[in-house]
Enzyme design. Sequence first.
Site, PDB file in Angstrom:
ATOM      1  N   ASP A   1       4.645  -5.515  -6.303  1.00 57.75           N
ATOM      2  CA  ASP A   1       4.006  -4.449  -6.750  1.00 57.75           C
ATOM      3  C   ASP A   1       2.299  -5.509  -6.799  1.00 57.75           C
ATOM      4  O   ASP A   1       1.789  -6.392  -7.404  1.00 57.75           O
ATOM      5  CB  ASP A   1       4.361  -4.566  -8.429  1.00 57.75           C
TER       6      ASP A   1
ATOM      7  N   ASP B   1      18.682 -13.958   3.446  1.00 53.16           N
ATOM      8  CA  ASP B   1      19.628 -13.794   3.070  1.00 53.16           C
ATOM      9  C   ASP B   1      20.840 -13.736   4.312  1.00 53.16           C
ATOM     10  O   ASP B   1      21.865 -12.367   3.252  1.00 53.16           O
ATOM     11  CB  ASP B   1      18.927 -12.021   2.268  1.00 53.16           C
TER      12      ASP B   1
ATOM     13  N   ASP C   1      15.841  -9.343   9.424  1.00 51.83           N
ATOM     14  CA  ASP C   1      15.448  -8.192   9.906  1.00 51.83           C
ATOM     15  C   ASP C   1      14.432  -8.055   9.584  1.00 51.83           C
ATOM     16  O   ASP C   1      14.091  -6.323   9.544  1.00 51.83           O
ATOM     17  CB  ASP C   1      16.755  -7.585   9.171  1.00 51.83           C
TER      18      ASP C   1
ATOM     19  N   HIS D   1       4.232  -0.754  -6.056  1.00 57.14           N
ATOM     20  CA  HIS D   1       3.555   0.134  -7.000  1.00 57.14           C
ATOM     21  C   HIS D   1       4.248   1.610  -7.265  1.00 57.14           C
ATOM     22  O   HIS D   1       3.204   2.344  -6.687  1.00 57.14           O
ATOM     23  CB  HIS D   1       2.109  -0.202  -7.799  1.00 57.14           C
TER      24      HIS D   1
ATOM     25  N   SER E   1       5.291   3.264 -13.632  1.00 54.20           N
ATOM     26  CA  SER E   1       3.846   2.726 -13.375  1.00 54.20           C
ATOM     27  C   SER E   1       3.457   3.218 -15.182  1.00 54.20           C
ATOM     28  O   SER E   1       4.735   2.117 -16.189  1.00 54.20           O
ATOM     29  CB  SER E   1       2.385   3.249 -13.119  1.00 54.20           C
TER      30      SER E   1
END
Length: 438
Positions: free
Chosen positions: A319, A154, A158, A356, A73
């Site tokens: 984030d 991908d 999942d 975050h 951060s």
Amino acid sequence: SGGAPVAPGLVQGFAVLSSDAGHPAPTPFFGVDPQARLDYGYQAVGTLTPMAKNLIKSAYGKAPDRSYLAGCSNGGRHAMVGASRYAEQYDGILAGNPGFHLPKAATTQLWKAQQYAKVSTKDASGLPDLTTAVSPAEFKLISSKIVAKCDALDGATDGQVNDVAACQAAFNLQTDVPTCTGARDGSCITSEQKGVLASIFAGPKNSKGEALYTGTWWDPGIAGANFASWHFGAPATRDAGAVAFIFTSPPSSVAAFTAIPGMQYALNFSMETDYPKMFATNTTYTESPWSYMTPPNETDLSTLKNRGAKMIVFHGVADGVFSPMDTAYWMDRLQANHSGKADAFARLFLVPGMNHCSGGPATDQFDMLTPLVNWVEKGQVPDSVVASVRGPGNAAAVNADVPATWSASRTRPLCSYPLVARYNGSGDIESAASFSCR
């Protein structure tokens, strides 16, 4: 690094100094002091590291063999500032979810509040209750639609979206999420909500159409509690004060700021006339907030590179305050500025689903310090780092955002950007060994 760190520096045998950058939490009022601003921005790191090295020398009879700077951060911002301003002091830098453009991110938080206010109901004081703008059920709905469109990109179905870039092209808020025709019941969102969210994810622009801060990515982690807290709670309680006292020149007076609620400050903030104050100076505040808060020449890390030091940056893709896209763009520009060879000394690892610094539906528990040390001291290049979820029974701390359908000990490789963890086509879908960075 990551949720509930598995191997902090102290545990690994480092002599450790940690810092509050010269001010106590949580009030931002130190920003009226010109020197305290500079300490918070960069001078604390420049002052404390030599002190730490001298203390080590006096205690152990020799200076440290290696020195590392790590944080997440604002600590990640300090690490990136250190890599730019004080590279000669460090052998390794670890920067997590770095707020390296913090003044822009904080003003964007106030702008977000203004957007959400358009679809919020008012509280007893007549101010918007931002938590009513998008409910947890509505964020969960959007998250599920992102998974539906992007999960298989991908190679594995999942519940995780590893291919972030492809997902941005595959997911469409307007067409993939049902639009309400009746009441808001969590099964749809209104066209007004869609307009606000589309604007927020695209990022703020001024009246000339110029981007004021980078937008962010659609990722299932937007359903994480931490994501919502940054969007709804932080603008009034944290960002208003930070902008008023630390990221504006000259700063507000304490009396003027405390005379109105933090939410009112956020709503009053002008991206046209107040935003430019982060670049301003005067005879008392001789360095602008933008100058003291950000890494100078952020895409030129020649000093770090030339002394053989290494840098690892990680960033949660969901984030809620610092744009992971902004960090990826920085890595792209760093590569370009170093002739496509920056990954010889700097690596970025994106963490799908993570909020975050931790949290979100993510494999958010990992040790980035050991790979950094091994890169610096043994020449072992970190192409991937194994991360795990913190499901029920996790010894350190359980992550409540982990879906019940996942194994409580799921592992995944975090890949050196821009590579993506892709399923090999066979093997246990809960195991990192079944995925490769491609």
